[in-house]
Design an enzyme around this catalytic site. Structure first.
Site, PDB file in Angstrom:
ATOM      1  N   ASN A 105       0.837  -1.200   0.000  1.00  0.00           N
ATOM      2  CA  ASN A 105       0.000   0.000   0.000  1.00  0.00           C
ATOM      3  C   ASN A 105       0.873   1.252   0.000  1.00  0.00           C
ATOM      4  OD1 ASN A 105      -2.454   1.543   0.333  1.00  0.00           O
ATOM      5  ND2 ASN A 105      -1.947   1.784   2.502  1.00  0.00           N
ATOM      6  N   HIS A 138       0.706   5.159   1.464  1.00  0.00           N
ATOM      7  CA  HIS A 138      -0.066   5.977   2.404  1.00  0.00           C
ATOM      8  C   HIS A 138       0.566   7.369   2.482  1.00  0.00           C
ATOM      9  CE1 HIS A 138      -2.722   6.883   5.714  1.00  0.00           C
ATOM     10  NE2 HIS A 138      -1.691   7.412   6.351  1.00  0.00           N
ATOM     11  N   SER A 179       4.603   6.876   2.761  1.00  0.00           N
ATOM     12  CA  SER A 179       5.171   5.571   3.109  1.00  0.00           C
ATOM     13  C   SER A 179       4.605   4.513   2.173  1.00  0.00           C
ATOM     14  CB  SER A 179       4.785   5.172   4.540  1.00  0.00           C
ATOM     15  OG  SER A 179       5.076   6.196   5.465  1.00  0.00           O
ATOM     16  N   ASP A 204      -3.241   0.708   7.910  1.00  0.00           N
ATOM     17  CA  ASP A 204      -2.065   1.563   7.724  1.00  0.00           C
ATOM     18  C   ASP A 204      -0.922   1.211   8.668  1.00  0.00           C
ATOM     19  OD1 ASP A 204      -3.320   2.879   5.661  1.00  0.00           O
ATOM     20  OD2 ASP A 204      -4.204   4.377   6.974  1.00  0.00           O
TER      21      ASP A 204
HETATM   22  C1  GRF Z   1      -2.708   9.097  -2.670  1.00  0.00           C
HETATM   23  O1  GRF Z   1      -2.345  10.223  -1.927  1.00  0.00           O
HETATM   24  C2  GRF Z   1      -2.447   7.846  -1.876  1.00  0.00           C
HETATM   25  O2  GRF Z   1      -1.322   7.918  -1.054  1.00  0.00           O
HETATM   26  C3  GRF Z   1      -3.691   7.755  -1.033  1.00  0.00           C
HETATM   27  O3  GRF Z   1      -4.742   8.157  -1.876  1.00  0.00           O
HETATM   28  C4  GRF Z   1      -4.215   9.023  -2.889  1.00  0.00           C
HETATM   29  C5  GRF Z   1      -4.565   8.423  -4.200  1.00  0.00           C
HETATM   30  O4  GRF Z   1      -4.221   9.251  -5.267  1.00  0.00           O
HETATM   31  N1  GRF Z   1      -3.827   6.437  -0.462  1.00  0.00           N
HETATM   32  P1  GRF Z   1      -4.212   8.686  -6.752  1.00  0.00           P
HETATM   33  O5  GRF Z   1      -5.579   8.059  -7.011  1.00  0.00           O
HETATM   34  O6  GRF Z   1      -3.112   7.677  -6.868  1.00  0.00           O
HETATM   35  O7  GRF Z   1      -3.999   9.874  -7.618  1.00  0.00           O
END
Ligand code: GRF
Length: 201
Positions: A107, A109, A136, A145
């Site tokens: 993932n 985050h 991260s 998370d």
């Molecule tokens: C990103 O900031 C990611 O870290 C979070 O959600 C957002 C997704 O953005 N989990 P995208 O759809 O990849 O543009």
């Protein structure tokens, strides 16, 4: 090369970074499938443009989280997916789902974990007066998370920052470290020891 599935819920800019890495021959795996839990997710178009198979599995059509997750597992298994990449996938996955992909679930985050799990991380970092923030990439465990951290990137918090400005600065770093972390994983360079991830040859 490992077969990857990327799970999304929205615009898919991280998916775009992974696709760009694949096209440049530096992802280490093949994105075989993109799954969205929302039909309107912009990332679906990015995948289709790149010739990647897409599926929409709308969670609102399922009576329980367990049923949704079981159907998702069936879809991923039917496509012989090795590793599942969560790229802005806004659903909590059940322990059964996590157990089905041991050490094969990654993932991104938008915070320096373990600070600020959950949503609204940029606002939280500003409210806490942080001078640094970041993102991260981590292996997913049953806890939200948490899980062994593969890579992090740090950005400064500037005096005039809004959540949006900070998010944009962090996002650039997400696009840099996510493909790198996926590549290390695909190339078998990562070894998980407790909560620590060692990068080797
Ligand atoms: C990103 O900031 C990611 O870290 C979070 O959600 C957002 C997704 O953005 N989990 P995208 O759809 O990849 O543009």
């Amino acid at each position: 090369m490992p077969k990857l599935a990327v799970l999304i819920s929205g615009r898919g800019s991280n998916l775009g970074a992974l696709i760009a890495a694949q096209q440049a021959g530096v992802l280490g795996g093949v994105i075989a499938l993109v799954v969205s839990n929302k039909a309107e997710a912009g990332g679906l178009k990015l995948a289709q443009k790149a010739g990647i198979r897409t599926e929409v599995l709308e969670h609102k059509n399922f009576s329980s989280r367990e049923l949704f997750d079981a159907t998702l597992i069936e879809l991923l298994d039917a496509n012989r997916i090795d590793t599942v990449i969560l790229a802005g996938f806004m659903r909590i996955l059940s322990p059964d789902f996590v157990a089905h992909f041991p050490d094969q679930l990654i993932n991104i985050h938008p915070s320096l974990l373990p600070a600020f799990p959950g949503l609204h991380t940029h606002t939280a970092a500003l409210d806490a007066g942080c001078q640094f923030h970041g993102c991260s990439v981590h292996y997913v465990t049953a806890e939200l998370d948490q899980g062994p951290i593969i890579a992090q990137a740090v950005v400064p918090v500037l005096p005039e920052d809004t959540p949006e400005a900070l998010a944009a600065r962090v996002l650039l770093e997400e696009h840099r470290i996510f493909p790198q972390a996926v590549r290390w994983h695909c190339e078998g360079k990562l070894r998980i020891v407790g909560m620590r991830v060692h990068v080797g040859e």
